[in-house]
Design a protein around this motif. Structure first.
Motif, short mmCIF file in Angstrom:
data_model
loop_
_atom_site.label_atom_id
_atom_site.label_comp_id
_atom_site.label_asym_id
_atom_site.label_seq_id
_atom_site.Cartn_x
_atom_site.Cartn_y
_atom_site.Cartn_z
N MET A 35 -2.57 -6.52 -3.91
CA MET A 35 -3.30 -5.26 -3.79
C MET A 35 -4.80 -5.45 -3.95
O MET A 35 -5.58 -4.61 -3.52
CB MET A 35 -2.80 -4.26 -4.83
CG MET A 35 -1.35 -3.91 -4.70
SD MET A 35 -0.99 -3.11 -3.13
CE MET A 35 -1.72 -1.51 -3.40
N VAL A 36 -5.20 -6.52 -4.60
CA VAL A 36 -6.63 -6.74 -4.83
C VAL A 36 -7.29 -7.33 -3.58
O VAL A 36 -8.30 -6.84 -3.10
CB VAL A 36 -6.85 -7.66 -6.06
CG1 VAL A 36 -8.34 -7.83 -6.31
CG2 VAL A 36 -6.19 -7.05 -7.29
N GLN A 38 -6.44 -7.55 -0.05
CA GLN A 38 -5.36 -6.94 0.72
C GLN A 38 -4.93 -7.74 1.95
O GLN A 38 -3.95 -7.39 2.60
CB GLN A 38 -5.74 -5.51 1.09
CG GLN A 38 -5.86 -4.68 -0.19
CD GLN A 38 -6.10 -3.22 0.06
OE1 GLN A 38 -6.38 -2.82 1.17
NE2 GLN A 38 -5.97 -2.42 -0.97
N LEU A 49 -4.39 -10.05 -10.85
CA LEU A 49 -3.25 -9.15 -10.77
C LEU A 49 -2.10 -9.82 -10.02
O LEU A 49 -0.93 -9.66 -10.39
CB LEU A 49 -3.65 -7.85 -10.06
CG LEU A 49 -2.52 -6.83 -9.87
CD1 LEU A 49 -1.98 -6.35 -11.21
CD2 LEU A 49 -3.00 -5.65 -9.05
N ASP A 52 -0.33 -11.99 -12.42
CA ASP A 52 0.51 -11.19 -13.32
C ASP A 52 1.79 -10.75 -12.62
O ASP A 52 2.86 -10.75 -13.21
CB ASP A 52 -0.26 -9.95 -13.80
CG ASP A 52 -1.37 -10.31 -14.78
OD1 ASP A 52 -1.45 -11.49 -15.17
OD2 ASP A 52 -2.13 -9.41 -15.15
N LEU A 53 1.64 -10.33 -11.35
CA LEU A 53 2.81 -9.84 -10.63
C LEU A 53 3.77 -10.98 -10.30
O LEU A 53 4.98 -10.80 -10.32
CB LEU A 53 2.38 -9.11 -9.35
CG LEU A 53 1.72 -7.74 -9.60
CD1 LEU A 53 1.26 -7.12 -8.29
CD2 LEU A 53 2.68 -6.79 -10.31
N GLN A 56 5.70 -11.42 -13.33
CA GLN A 56 6.63 -10.31 -13.46
C GLN A 56 7.85 -10.53 -12.55
O GLN A 56 9.00 -10.34 -12.95
CB GLN A 56 5.92 -9.00 -13.10
CG GLN A 56 6.77 -7.75 -13.20
CD GLN A 56 7.17 -7.43 -14.61
OE1 GLN A 56 6.44 -7.72 -15.56
NE2 GLN A 56 8.34 -6.86 -14.78
N VAL A 75 7.28 -1.25 -4.99
CA VAL A 75 6.98 -0.10 -4.14
C VAL A 75 6.79 1.16 -4.99
O VAL A 75 5.90 1.97 -4.72
CB VAL A 75 8.08 0.11 -3.09
CG1 VAL A 75 7.97 1.48 -2.43
CG2 VAL A 75 7.99 -0.99 -2.03
N ALA A 76 7.60 1.30 -6.05
CA ALA A 76 7.49 2.48 -6.92
C ALA A 76 6.11 2.57 -7.57
O ALA A 76 5.64 3.64 -7.91
CB ALA A 76 8.57 2.44 -8.00
N ARG A 77 5.46 1.41 -7.74
CA ARG A 77 4.16 1.39 -8.41
C ARG A 77 2.99 1.33 -7.44
O ARG A 77 1.95 1.94 -7.67
CB ARG A 77 4.10 0.17 -9.35
CG ARG A 77 4.92 0.40 -10.59
CD ARG A 77 5.32 -0.90 -11.26
NE ARG A 77 6.12 -0.61 -12.44
CZ ARG A 77 7.38 -0.22 -12.42
NH1 ARG A 77 8.00 -0.06 -11.26
NH2 ARG A 77 8.03 0.04 -13.53
N TYR A 78 3.16 0.57 -6.37
CA TYR A 78 2.01 0.32 -5.48
C TYR A 78 2.22 0.88 -4.07
O TYR A 78 1.41 0.59 -3.19
CB TYR A 78 1.72 -1.18 -5.41
CG TYR A 78 1.34 -1.76 -6.74
CD1 TYR A 78 0.06 -1.58 -7.25
CD2 TYR A 78 2.26 -2.47 -7.50
CE1 TYR A 78 -0.30 -2.09 -8.48
CE2 TYR A 78 1.90 -2.98 -8.74
CZ TYR A 78 0.63 -2.80 -9.22
OH TYR A 78 0.28 -3.29 -10.43
N SER A 79 3.29 1.62 -3.84
CA SER A 79 3.61 2.23 -2.55
C SER A 79 4.07 1.18 -1.54
O SER A 79 3.99 -0.02 -1.79
CB SER A 79 2.43 3.04 -1.99
OG SER A 79 1.50 2.20 -1.36
N PHE A 81 2.73 0.00 0.72
CA PHE A 81 1.64 -0.88 1.12
C PHE A 81 1.84 -2.31 0.61
O PHE A 81 1.31 -3.25 1.19
CB PHE A 81 0.33 -0.31 0.58
CG PHE A 81 -0.88 -0.84 1.27
CD1 PHE A 81 -1.14 -0.50 2.59
CD2 PHE A 81 -1.76 -1.69 0.61
CE1 PHE A 81 -2.26 -0.98 3.22
CE2 PHE A 81 -2.88 -2.18 1.26
CZ PHE A 81 -3.14 -1.83 2.57
#
Lengths: 133, 181
Positions: A35-36, A38, A49, A52-53, A56, A75-79, A81
């Motif tokens: 996400m950072v 893209q 990030l 970290d992901l 995770q 998806v629940a957190r970042y859509s 996208f």
């Protein structure tokens, strides 16, 4: 600034059980967007990030979560996208079906035009053969 | 229509298509990602306070009235741009402004707030950034409006500006307050 070209994976080793698990991890993270930065996948990104992901995701794999569950978690957190392949749903119909539809329409146009052009030529050819026979 | 005009028509169509694309991109940020969390309960959190790590703030401690969570960090350049705006508006927006120190060393954050001023009613610290993943945070500053029931009503990614506050945040706060009453 946060992005680099080299795969971050190599400098951030995770304790995989075996090669199969590592391959599954790489396959999964290469389908997910950082996400950072893209234009980078989670697999390739050096962003904080993304690291970290990756941790995770690794953690969730250890817990026995399926690829689908991990994707849903993100998806629940970042859509949607975060997914490089957008899911098939009402709002993405055009995205998925417009290109093949255009190819089909274009194919029909080309076919019709070629037929139109070929017909007179074919008639001439037939006439010629007919004359010769 | 004569068949000779077809290539020209196709060309004109492409010109229009690309023109629309250029205009669209000038007015829309392609990297903007709407949060899937809007309209959903804020994730549960349990984080230490920046000033006193022995005290923790949990989601249910903050229920009952709307509040803002502003994700910031001392290393975050855009947060420096946003900071004077927060200093100016914190007392005027009508809801508590909670600072969320994101992936930051507590000492750095304290020094940063001491230097630039502290607009926050309280500051919670997420040094590992683990809880921020639940909030879908990917770039500070980010601002969340959480209503009295703990539901995320609005999110802004990037620095808050007077314009964003007037046009988006204040109406959202008003709506959240009205639905509480």
């Amino acid at each position: 600034m946060f992005c680099a070209i080299t795969p971050a994976f190599a400098i951030d080793p995770l304790p995989f059980k075996d090669a199969a698990q590592r391959e599954r991890f790489q396959h999964l993270t290469s389908q997910l967007r950082c996400m950072v930065c893209q234009n980078e996948s989670l697999d390739a990104s050096n962003a904080d990030l993304a690291r970290d992901l990756r941790h995770q995701i690794f953690e969730m794999m250890q817990q026995g979560k399926s690829d689908e569950q991990i994707k849903q978690y993100l998806v629940a957190r970042y859509s949607d996208f975060v997914l490089y392949d957008p899911p098939l749903k009402a709002s993405t119909m055009a995205l998925w079906f417009a290109p093949p539809a255009l190819v089909v329409v274009g194919g029909i146009v080309v076919f019709v035009l070629l037929r139109k052009r070929a017909k007179p030529a074919a008639q001439i050819a037939m006439n010629e053969t007919g004359d010769d026979w | 229509m004569s068949a000779r005009l077809i290539p020209f028509a196709v060309f004109a169509l492409l010109v229009v298509l690309f023109g629309v694309g250029i205009v669209w991109n000038e007015h829309h940020d392609a990297s903007y990602v709407p949060s899937p969390l809007i309209g959903k309960p804020a994730p549960a959190f349990d984080l230490p306070m920046l000033d006193d790590a022995s005290q923790r703030v949990r989601k249910h401690d903050l229920l009952g009235k709307p509040y803002l969570i502003n994700v910031f960090a001392s290393w975050c350049f855009a947060c420096g741009d946003e900071h004077p705006v927060l200093m100016e508006y914190a007392d005027r927006i009508g809801v508590p402004l909670i600072g969320y120190d994101y992936k930051d060393k507590p000492a750095d954050a304290k020094a940063w707030l001491a230097q630039h001023g502290n607009p926050y009613a309280q500051v919670i610290a997420d040094e590992s950034g683990a809880t921020a993943i639940d909030f879908g945070v990917y770039g500070a500053p980010e601002t969340f409006l959480v209503d009295a029931a703990g539901v995320i009503r609005y999110k802004h990614i990037g620095p808050l500006t007077p314009q964003v506050i007037a046009q988006e945040l204040e109406p959202a706060i008003k709506a959240a307050q009205d639905s509480t009453r």
